[in-house]
Write an enzyme that holds these catalytic residues in place. Sequence first.
Site: not given
Ligand code: IPM
Ligand code: MG
Length: 358
Positions: A138, A189, A222, A246, A250
């Site tokens: 990022y 990785k 992975d 990230d 999730d």
């Molecule tokens: C997170 C989100 C963000 C990210 C999105 C909304 C851009 O997925 O905070 O995990 O990828 O950083």
């Molecule tokens: Mg996210």
Amino acid sequence: MKTYRIASIPGDGIGIEVVAAGLCVLEALVERDGGFRLDVETFDWGSERYKRTGALMPEDGADQLRDFDAIFFGAVGAPDVPDHLTLWGLRLAICQPLDQYANVRPTRILPGIESPLRGVGPGDLDWVIVRENSEGEYAGQGGRSHRGLPGEVATEVSIFTRTGVERIMRHAFTLAQSRPRKLLTVVTKSNAQRYGMVMWDEIAREVSADFPDVTWDKMLVDAMTVRMTLNPSSLDTIVATNLHADILSDLAAALAGSIGIAPTANLNPERRTPSMFEPIHGSAFDITGKGIANPVATFWSASMLLQHIGEPDAARRLMDAIETVTANPDLHTPDLGGTATTDRVTEAVIAAIRGRND
Ligand code: IPM
Ligand code: MG
């Protein structure tokens, strides 16, 4: 009496609904505690402002936030604005200049919540993911040339600096050391990505020398998804790059029952700038305005905010109230398979805050 200045940025979609709920809960905590005050200023930054003025926030937006004690953020994103514009125009435009380099994401199966994993309950999954939040994938380095031509090229360059990797590693080791199991998993990785990721591994080893009481291991990202799914109790604190964490966070949220519960702190651990607290979920336009967004992720984020500004008793009281409420399936929102509304959950959390006597 201590007064903390809080910047509230509800943003878009359900962000507006859950931040409103979060502020009501914070107000109830202030009343219940009596020892501190919150002076909340709200900023109308987000996609509506972008459509009106061409910018999600003013050019000096991040600077306007510098003197606050903390930032309470909802979500950003709209169906008719490209996602990369909203991300870079608001969330990253705050996190990066304010150098909130440690993104901390606790994941736990709360009482009353069911994991999709067979036989896994509260206590079997109790993790904190530390996400590098200032560079890596990022970093914002890259570009596009020869647009639309067959020879079009695009680059998206990951940047890893010794300073950036070392400081996130120190933060992760320190956090692991503060937790009962003193266990850290460093995710990389480094088999395929032989420069940045190999440096990441080397720095992990160097920093580990300062934390002899922390047990640590390395996982390729992975293989990490398999371990998280099949052996969740083998993990405790986890550190990974911006993009890897990230994705893993999730997965973690889903394994703990719902993305509607998962909180985040974007920290500047040295406290040179205010830190920002927000639910992990997005603006969720499919359910916006229906009054059914799960406010728990925002409440948990508010608890992290209180902990950070120096109100650990209120932080704990809020977490206890959240767990009292999640334990009752009648108070689950639709993302958890229930029928409760945002308001109903909020009222129940406030009642639980008022009810405790210690
Ligand atoms: C997170 C989100 C963000 C990210 C999105 C909304 C851009 O997925 O905070 O995990 O990828 O950083
Ligand atoms: Mg996210």
